[in-house]
Design a protein around this motif. Structure first.
Motif, mmCIF file in Angstrom:
data_model
loop_
_atom_site.group_PDB
_atom_site.id
_atom_site.type_symbol
_atom_site.label_atom_id
_atom_site.label_comp_id
_atom_site.label_asym_id
_atom_site.label_seq_id
_atom_site.Cartn_x
_atom_site.Cartn_y
_atom_site.Cartn_z
ATOM 1 N N THR B 78 0.830 -1.204 0.000
ATOM 2 C CA THR B 78 0.000 0.000 0.000
ATOM 3 C C THR B 78 0.860 1.247 0.000
ATOM 4 O OG1 THR B 78 -1.024 -1.265 1.755
ATOM 5 C CG2 THR B 78 -2.250 0.578 0.887
ATOM 6 N N GLU B 83 0.022 6.500 -6.039
ATOM 7 C CA GLU B 83 -1.233 6.630 -5.354
ATOM 8 C C GLU B 83 -2.529 6.480 -6.129
ATOM 9 O OE1 GLU B 83 -1.798 6.028 -2.614
ATOM 10 O OE2 GLU B 83 0.082 6.191 -1.539
ATOM 11 N N PRO B 84 -2.643 7.080 -7.285
ATOM 12 C CA PRO B 84 -3.957 6.936 -7.900
ATOM 13 C C PRO B 84 -4.216 5.479 -8.258
ATOM 14 C CG PRO B 84 -2.587 8.502 -9.091
ATOM 15 C CD PRO B 84 -1.710 7.770 -8.146
ATOM 16 N N PHE B 86 -4.123 2.751 -6.682
ATOM 17 C CA PHE B 86 -4.949 2.063 -5.713
ATOM 18 C C PHE B 86 -6.434 2.345 -5.904
ATOM 19 C CE2 PHE B 86 -6.183 1.763 -1.120
ATOM 20 C CZ PHE B 86 -6.139 0.397 -1.114
ATOM 21 N N SER B 87 -6.767 3.616 -5.917
ATOM 22 C CA SER B 87 -8.185 3.941 -6.027
ATOM 23 C C SER B 87 -8.709 3.665 -7.430
ATOM 24 C CB SER B 87 -8.459 5.393 -5.618
ATOM 25 O OG SER B 87 -7.497 6.247 -6.158
ATOM 26 N N ILE B 90 -9.576 -0.016 -7.684
ATOM 27 C CA ILE B 90 -10.793 -0.273 -6.926
ATOM 28 C C ILE B 90 -12.007 0.244 -7.677
ATOM 29 C CG2 ILE B 90 -12.078 0.427 -4.870
ATOM 30 C CD1 ILE B 90 -9.595 0.162 -3.273
ATOM 31 N N ARG B 91 -11.840 1.388 -8.281
ATOM 32 C CA ARG B 91 -12.948 1.953 -9.032
ATOM 33 C C ARG B 91 -13.345 1.014 -10.177
ATOM 34 N NH1 ARG B 91 -10.797 6.554 -10.814
ATOM 35 N NH2 ARG B 91 -11.178 7.461 -8.791
ATOM 36 N N GLY B 94 -15.107 -1.992 -8.751
ATOM 37 C CA GLY B 94 -16.443 -1.590 -8.328
ATOM 38 C C GLY B 94 -17.391 -1.431 -9.495
ATOM 39 N N ALA B 95 -16.896 -0.842 -10.557
ATOM 40 C CA ALA B 95 -17.741 -0.617 -11.726
ATOM 41 C C ALA B 95 -18.231 -1.945 -12.279
ATOM 42 C CB ALA B 95 -16.965 0.150 -12.788
ATOM 43 N N LEU B 106 -12.719 -6.175 1.498
ATOM 44 C CA LEU B 106 -11.366 -5.643 1.475
ATOM 45 C C LEU B 106 -10.542 -6.329 2.545
ATOM 46 C CD1 LEU B 106 -10.103 -3.512 -0.260
ATOM 47 C CD2 LEU B 106 -10.376 -1.901 1.613
ATOM 48 N N ALA B 287 0.152 10.958 -9.957
ATOM 49 C CA ALA B 287 -0.073 12.378 -9.684
ATOM 50 C C ALA B 287 1.259 13.118 -9.630
ATOM 51 C CB ALA B 287 -0.811 12.546 -8.360
ATOM 52 N N GLU B 304 -7.717 1.621 -14.252
ATOM 53 C CA GLU B 304 -9.126 1.332 -13.993
ATOM 54 C C GLU B 304 -9.589 0.148 -14.840
ATOM 55 O OE1 GLU B 304 -11.624 4.740 -13.867
ATOM 56 O OE2 GLU B 304 -13.467 3.562 -13.953
#
Lengths: 340, 340
Positions: B78, B83-84, B86-87, B90-91, B94-95, B106, B287, B304
């Motif tokens: 982690t 950084e992006p 990770f999210s 997950i996005r 999730g989609a 999780l 980023a 993604e």
DNA sequence: GGCGTGTGTGGGAGCGCTCCCACGTAGGCT
DNA sequence: AGCCTACGTGGGAGCGCTCCCACACACGCC
């Protein structure tokens, strides 16, 4: 594979092996004090020998609970997350949940349709509690949670009078510290770039700015307050505005690192040196702050600690029957780098 | 609250209301074709009127499945996550899961103790499948999953011969594109800063570097290859090393943005201009890349999309009985900014 | 007309737990 | 001694589903 009757041991088999009844095994598993040491030892031995792991579904069905909590992330927010924030808060939650056998369910909510679907989930009591990050003031979810009497903890709050439990960072204090720092270093015309003022967190940071300015015996000059929207582009616009209105500005407190980055870019374009001509402070202490040039002084939030606290508070709320609301505000810290 | 018999409607009540048997309601809910239109309509009406939501636990218990999949994140990783990443991943997951009623669990794994505990979870079939991000070559989890015949999808792979299903980015191709780009711009002494070579992903990026150099008709000069560890400090060290060995280096491909940031700092200290003296490319397009000065050209992974694909592949694997392994490699893309 | 075959249906059994009642048995009191 | 209160214990009932067997009924065929 995975046939009707898998070989996994059941509580009943443990009971037979330990030479006790089902009830006793159940009591041992659930840590009831009403078990003799002898029985307890026998059961524990049997569990170890058989490699018994309780069946979650059966427990949930019989016990009318789920041993699961939901972490709800409104999708639009994910994008805005100063990045380490997201994983830090998850890490905190995970750490707190590790010794529990509570499961963490990740729920992303993108669309109104998904929101109402999640509302159904809640109504069907598919989780024991809810963790909600980044709530907007107009978010209907907290009220729904309250109405359903579902244990819930918000990350941040919607307003001063937040009724649902929350864990928040001390935004006012952090902002005040940042601005005081600027003033203490001799900056006299300290501006601020705010977040969208319909967000409570943005208003808090603005309040901190005001408090620091007033504490220094100065009056708040509205010309030194520019509205941003927490984005880099917003920071740019606000900085241009500021420069146009008050060319002699010598310090800027941006309510987010991303806006600070935008401001910094504009300052560079305009030939202003950071920190010599204009000192700059951000908020969040994200990865960006560390990698800006010069490295950005910023207000750090105890993100992982917030996640940890959220989980702890939620577990407490689930454990007790009554719903006592808890409000926790954690201290922020000014991380000094080279932009002041 | 939440008493023994909550008022939530059960399947049985739906059956009574619709004037059919339990079996028929169950068939409608599960989309069985063996239901008359009349019965189906009646049941659907009853469900709507009663606001019925099936009880997950009961389903899981009776059906011997869980309708849940675990997203496993080895903790040390982690921290390293650009950084992006990770999210974003997950996005994507999730989609893909949004239209399913599959739950996403999780699971953070920090310690060996937690790992073995998770192994127990798996053995107890508490999830229908597993998504594993950032696997190390020596990670015992994938083999365990295979042994348990548990559907699983890795993000990345452990080696060329990965047996478990995986979704990976085209690391070789991305690195090759980056280095080719540098060479095409006339750089002649292009170095690379590698990741830890016990990681497959690092070796792939190094391979891409080699391929590009050789494709340009040049020989690979070992002096131009420096080992990093994906951290900023590692990038610093590697860059110093490179400068000492080959002062005339005019291009650097760093296998991660963070290492590129480290390299960039050293270059600045040494008075080398980016991109004039030394052109620089990173990997990941995080980023940090966007906020470096000058903004860093970097290789973007379709993060993604990777998440989305992982979820899709896992669902397929769960749906079918047989375990056919799937291997998906998604294309990467060079994002050009100002560091070349 | 008798027999098969297929399609829609009802409902029993059971998944693996927790809850709780009922039953000892041991100790404290009058 | 007799009673009452603990305590520890076993096991029945039931949580809300899915699975599957059995049945009814509608066809078609010989």
């Amino acid at each position: 594979m995975n046939g009707r009757h898998s070989g996994r041991p059941t509580l009943e088999e443990v009971a037979v092996r330990a030479g006790v009844g089902r009830g006793t095994v159940s009591r041992v598993i659930n840590g009831s004090p009403r078990v003799s040491d002898r029985a307890k030892a026998a059961v524990e031995a049997a569990i170890a020998e058989l490699g018994y792991v309780p069946n979650r579904a059966a427990r949930a069905l019989a016990g009318n609970r789920t041993d699961a909590i939901a972490l709800v992330i409104p999708e639009p927010e994910t994008r805005l997350f100063a990045e380490p924030y997201f994983s830090d808060i998850i890490r905190g939650i995970g750490a707190e949940l590790a010794d529990t056998d509570m499961q963490l369910l990740l729920t992303l909510i993108r669309t109104p349709k998904e929101r109402s679907r999640f509302a159904q989930y809640l109504a069907a009591h598919r989780v024991d509690g809810v963790l909600l990050v980044s709530v907007h003031e107009d978010d209907p979810l907290p009220d729904l949670l309250e109405q359903l009497e579902m244990p819930a903890v918000l990350n941040g709050r919607r307003s001063d009078l937040e009724s649902v439990s929350y864990v928040d960072a001390d935004n006012v204090g952090g902002a005040r510290a940042a601005v005081s720092h600027l003033l203490a270093r001799g900056r006299r015309r300290v501006a601020t770039i705010t977040g969208p003022t319909d967000m409570y967190v943005a208003r808090c940071r603005l309040d901190g700015y005001r408090q620091a300015v007033e504490a220094a015996g100065l009056g708040v000059d509205d010309g030194l307050v520019a509205g941003g929207d927490f984005t880099e582009e917003g920071g740019r616009r606000a900085m241009r505005e500021l420069l146009a209105r008050r060319p002699d500005v010598d310090g800027v407190f941006a309510a987010s690192d991303l806006m600070a980055a935008g401001a910094r870019a504009v300052l560079r374009e305009e030939g202003r040196q950071v920190p010599d001509d204009v000192a700059l402070i951000g908020f969040e202490d994200s990865a960006i702050a560390r990698h800006m040039d010069p490295a950005l002084t910023s207000v750090r939030q105890p993100t992982e600690e917030m996640g940890r606290t959220m989980a702890r508070v939620l577990l407490e709320e689930i454990a007790e029957r009554a719903s006592v609301r808890r409000h926790v505000v954690l201290a922020t810290e000014l991380v000094q780098r080279d932009s002041v």
